[in-house]
Design a protein around this motif. Structure first.
Motif, PDB file in Angstrom:
ATOM      1  N   ARG A 223       0.956  -1.393   0.105  1.00  0.00           N
ATOM      2  CA  ARG A 223      -0.236  -0.080  -0.095  1.00  0.00           C
ATOM      3  C   ARG A 223       0.829   1.240   0.001  1.00  0.00           C
ATOM      4  NH1 ARG A 223      -3.463  -3.094   3.427  1.00  0.00           N
ATOM      5  NH2 ARG A 223      -2.399  -2.430   5.103  1.00  0.00           N
ATOM      6  N   LEU A 224       1.990   1.188   0.766  1.00  0.00           N
ATOM      7  CA  LEU A 224       2.860   2.533   0.775  1.00  0.00           C
ATOM      8  C   LEU A 224       3.402   2.619  -0.702  1.00  0.00           C
ATOM      9  CD1 LEU A 224       4.919   1.775   4.327  1.00  0.00           C
ATOM     10  CD2 LEU A 224       3.033   3.578   3.663  1.00  0.00           C
ATOM     11  N   ALA A 225       3.961   1.613  -1.337  1.00  0.00           N
ATOM     12  CA  ALA A 225       4.504   1.720  -2.545  1.00  0.00           C
ATOM     13  C   ALA A 225       3.555   2.180  -3.489  1.00  0.00           C
ATOM     14  CB  ALA A 225       4.928   0.336  -2.824  1.00  0.00           C
ATOM     15  N   ALA A 226       2.302   1.958  -3.381  1.00  0.00           N
ATOM     16  CA  ALA A 226       1.243   2.522  -4.373  1.00  0.00           C
ATOM     17  C   ALA A 226       0.925   3.895  -4.582  1.00  0.00           C
ATOM     18  CB  ALA A 226       0.043   1.486  -4.321  1.00  0.00           C
ATOM     19  N   ASP A 227       1.425   4.486  -3.262  1.00  0.00           N
ATOM     20  CA  ASP A 227       1.311   5.776  -3.079  1.00  0.00           C
ATOM     21  C   ASP A 227       2.641   6.736  -3.219  1.00  0.00           C
ATOM     22  OD1 ASP A 227      -1.691   5.288  -2.926  1.00  0.00           O
ATOM     23  OD2 ASP A 227      -1.487   5.081  -0.617  1.00  0.00           O
ATOM     24  N   THR A 228       3.598   6.053  -3.448  1.00  0.00           N
ATOM     25  CA  THR A 228       4.854   6.682  -3.515  1.00  0.00           C
ATOM     26  C   THR A 228       5.580   6.374  -4.793  1.00  0.00           C
ATOM     27  OG1 THR A 228       4.814   6.133  -1.204  1.00  0.00           O
ATOM     28  CG2 THR A 228       6.728   6.920  -2.043  1.00  0.00           C
ATOM     29  N   ALA A 229       6.357   7.535  -5.269  1.00  0.00           N
ATOM     30  CA  ALA A 229       7.247   7.429  -6.222  1.00  0.00           C
ATOM     31  C   ALA A 229       8.448   6.470  -6.071  1.00  0.00           C
ATOM     32  CB  ALA A 229       7.767   8.720  -6.778  1.00  0.00           C
ATOM     33  N   GLY A 230       8.857   5.663  -6.830  1.00  0.00           N
ATOM     34  CA  GLY A 230       9.722   4.663  -6.995  1.00  0.00           C
ATOM     35  C   GLY A 230      11.191   5.424  -6.459  1.00  0.00           C
ATOM     36  N   PRO A 231      12.263   4.502  -6.396  1.00  0.00           N
ATOM     37  CA  PRO A 231      13.692   4.987  -6.092  1.00  0.00           C
ATOM     38  C   PRO A 231      14.176   5.673  -7.054  1.00  0.00           C
ATOM     39  CG  PRO A 231      13.677   2.549  -5.972  1.00  0.00           C
ATOM     40  CD  PRO A 231      12.118   3.060  -6.302  1.00  0.00           C
ATOM     41  N   ASP A 232      15.198   6.386  -6.809  1.00  0.00           N
ATOM     42  CA  ASP A 232      16.085   7.059  -7.960  1.00  0.00           C
ATOM     43  C   ASP A 232      16.633   6.141  -8.888  1.00  0.00           C
ATOM     44  OD1 ASP A 232      18.162   8.716  -9.234  1.00  0.00           O
ATOM     45  OD2 ASP A 232      18.609   9.778  -7.386  1.00  0.00           O
ATOM     46  N   PRO A 233      16.106   6.316 -10.126  1.00  0.00           N
ATOM     47  CA  PRO A 233      16.832   5.244 -11.066  1.00  0.00           C
ATOM     48  C   PRO A 233      18.352   5.231 -11.265  1.00  0.00           C
ATOM     49  CG  PRO A 233      14.998   6.386 -11.759  1.00  0.00           C
ATOM     50  CD  PRO A 233      15.397   7.172 -10.740  1.00  0.00           C
ATOM     51  N   ALA A 234      19.037   6.156 -10.978  1.00  0.00           N
ATOM     52  CA  ALA A 234      20.499   6.303 -11.036  1.00  0.00           C
ATOM     53  C   ALA A 234      21.036   5.729  -9.685  1.00  0.00           C
ATOM     54  CB  ALA A 234      20.927   7.778 -10.933  1.00  0.00           C
ATOM     55  N   LEU A 235      20.289   5.506  -8.628  1.00  0.00           N
ATOM     56  CA  LEU A 235      20.903   5.103  -7.718  1.00  0.00           C
ATOM     57  C   LEU A 235      20.493   3.531  -7.678  1.00  0.00           C
ATOM     58  CD1 LEU A 235      19.939   7.454  -4.581  1.00  0.00           C
ATOM     59  CD2 LEU A 235      22.104   7.052  -5.880  1.00  0.00           C
ATOM     60  N   ARG A 236      19.730   2.885  -8.471  1.00  0.00           N
ATOM     61  CA  ARG A 236      19.511   1.639  -8.574  1.00  0.00           C
ATOM     62  C   ARG A 236      20.491   1.100  -9.793  1.00  0.00           C
ATOM     63  NH1 ARG A 236      13.829   2.746  -9.693  1.00  0.00           N
ATOM     64  NH2 ARG A 236      14.215   2.579 -11.998  1.00  0.00           N
ATOM     65  N   VAL A 237      21.101   1.927 -10.531  1.00  0.00           N
ATOM     66  CA  VAL A 237      22.229   1.649 -11.560  1.00  0.00           C
ATOM     67  C   VAL A 237      23.407   1.569 -10.576  1.00  0.00           C
ATOM     68  CG1 VAL A 237      23.631   2.409 -13.316  1.00  0.00           C
ATOM     69  CG2 VAL A 237      21.070   2.737 -13.479  1.00  0.00           C
ATOM     70  N   LEU A 238      23.614   2.359  -9.517  1.00  0.00           N
ATOM     71  CA  LEU A 238      24.834   2.488  -8.683  1.00  0.00           C
ATOM     72  C   LEU A 238      24.721   0.964  -7.917  1.00  0.00           C
ATOM     73  CD1 LEU A 238      27.004   3.961  -7.184  1.00  0.00           C
ATOM     74  CD2 LEU A 238      25.466   4.717  -5.555  1.00  0.00           C
ATOM     75  N   VAL A 239      23.666   0.556  -7.452  1.00  0.00           N
ATOM     76  CA  VAL A 239      23.869  -0.699  -6.657  1.00  0.00           C
ATOM     77  C   VAL A 239      24.125  -1.683  -7.542  1.00  0.00           C
ATOM     78  CG1 VAL A 239      22.152  -2.258  -5.364  1.00  0.00           C
ATOM     79  CG2 VAL A 239      22.077   0.432  -4.745  1.00  0.00           C
ATOM     80  N   ALA A 240      23.476  -1.829  -8.686  1.00  0.00           N
ATOM     81  CA  ALA A 240      23.808  -2.994  -9.485  1.00  0.00           C
ATOM     82  C   ALA A 240      25.131  -2.828 -10.115  1.00  0.00           C
ATOM     83  CB  ALA A 240      23.143  -2.946 -10.849  1.00  0.00           C
ATOM     84  N   ALA A 241      25.965  -1.825 -10.210  1.00  0.00           N
ATOM     85  CA  ALA A 241      27.156  -1.686 -10.469  1.00  0.00           C
ATOM     86  C   ALA A 241      28.031  -2.074  -9.596  1.00  0.00           C
ATOM     87  CB  ALA A 241      27.607  -0.268 -11.228  1.00  0.00           C
ATOM     88  N   LEU A 242      27.925  -1.692  -8.196  1.00  0.00           N
ATOM     89  CA  LEU A 242      28.772  -1.694  -7.233  1.00  0.00           C
ATOM     90  C   LEU A 242      28.517  -3.467  -6.618  1.00  0.00           C
ATOM     91  CD1 LEU A 242      28.216   1.259  -4.761  1.00  0.00           C
ATOM     92  CD2 LEU A 242      30.003   0.920  -6.634  1.00  0.00           C
ATOM     93  N   ASP A 243      27.246  -3.824  -6.634  1.00  0.00           N
ATOM     94  CA  ASP A 243      27.216  -5.235  -6.597  1.00  0.00           C
ATOM     95  C   ASP A 243      28.073  -6.085  -7.449  1.00  0.00           C
ATOM     96  OD1 ASP A 243      26.049  -7.203  -4.716  1.00  0.00           O
ATOM     97  OD2 ASP A 243      24.308  -7.558  -5.841  1.00  0.00           O
ATOM     98  N   ALA A 244      28.138  -5.532  -8.577  1.00  0.00           N
ATOM     99  CA  ALA A 244      28.999  -6.428  -9.854  1.00  0.00           C
ATOM    100  C   ALA A 244      30.352  -6.178  -9.431  1.00  0.00           C
ATOM    101  CB  ALA A 244      28.549  -5.876 -11.237  1.00  0.00           C
ATOM    102  N   GLY A 245      30.799  -5.323  -8.617  1.00  0.00           N
ATOM    103  CA  GLY A 245      32.233  -4.952  -8.228  1.00  0.00           C
ATOM    104  C   GLY A 245      32.919  -3.680  -9.043  1.00  0.00           C
ATOM    105  N   ARG A 246      32.098  -3.104  -9.555  1.00  0.00           N
ATOM    106  CA  ARG A 246      32.516  -1.971 -10.418  1.00  0.00           C
ATOM    107  C   ARG A 246      32.948  -0.665  -9.559  1.00  0.00           C
ATOM    108  NH1 ARG A 246      34.017  -0.642 -14.930  1.00  0.00           N
ATOM    109  NH2 ARG A 246      32.639   1.103 -15.288  1.00  0.00           N
TER     110      ARG A 246
END
Length: 231
Positions: free
Chosen positions: A122-145
């Motif tokens: 319910r909270l997510a339905a009423d809230t904008a999603g996370p910053d797309p750039a930071l999603r990319v950051l997490v994926a890159a760091l988790d891959a060891g970049r």
């Protein structure tokens, strides 16, 4: 005993943990995430950890929803760094009347996990999603970049990236990178990879470097941590 499953909320996990009262059964390692918790008929929020969190007391049962990295602050309305290394009652963040209503909903659900998951959806339905750039950051760091190379690719300056990371994750990107690297290393070690090979495959300078990071972030030597099963 700890059990988890993927949540219907994208990127999240719902879990239960029945603690036996021994030290490692309640040892929660840093993971770059925040959790919505249910314990003793109360809703709580677990902020992002920079070191192992020990759940004190005797045997008890917890339920929770672990949000994907960077997701919880927008849903809960609080910057992650304000809750760093803390466990707080939801009434510390929201009005008491609202929390009583939400608590009643979780209590009335088929089980606490289902109740917490419905609340998060319910909270997510009423809230904008996370910053797309930071999603990319997490994926890159988790891959060891490297942090610097990833920031350059995103076109974000170091200071701005640090500020945005504090809000989303509770700490800067270099700390997030350390935590994600440790998670990768522990996954390999738990699968039986020897420590020296684990260190080499996850970007540590050597086995001694891995050992220092395990002690700093998890609070135990690697061998003892693997034997105890803290997670």
């Amino acid at each position: 005993m700890y059990r988890e499953r993927a949540s219907r909320l994208p990127g999240a996990v719902v879990w239960t943990n029945t603690l036996t009262g021994d030290t490692n059964s309640g040892r929660v390692l840093p993971d770059g995430c925040m959790d919505l918790l249910w314990h003793e008929d109360r809703l709580l929020v677990a902020g992002p950890d920079t070191r192992a969190h020990l759940t004190g007391g005797g045997p008890s049962t917890w339920a929770g929803l672990r949000f994907g990295p960077g997701t919880a602050p927008a849903l809960l309305g609080v910057p992650a760094h304000e809750l760093r290394d803390q466990r707080v009652d939801l009434t510390d963040l929201w009005g008491a009347a609202e929390v009583r209503r939400l608590t009643a909903r979780v209590r009335a659900a088929a089980d606490p996990v289902t109740g917490i998951e419905e609340l998060a959806l319910r909270l997510a339905a009423d809230t904008a999603g996370p910053d797309p750039a930071l999603r990319v950051l997490v994926a890159a760091l988790d891959a060891g970049r490297p942090v610097g190379a990833t920031a350059d690719e995103l076109g974000i300056g170091a200071r701005q990236l640090h500020r945005r990371s504090l809000v989303a994750f509770g700490y800067g990107p270099k700390t997030l990178a350390r935590i994600l690297r440790l998670r990768r290393a522990l996954a390999l070690a738990r699968a039986g990879t020897p420590p020296a090979e684990t260190a080499a495959r996850t970007g540590y300078a050597d086995q001694a470097h891995l050992s220092r990071e395990v002690r700093a972030l998890a609070g135990l030597p690697l061998r003892e941590l693997l034997r105890g099963g803290g997670g």
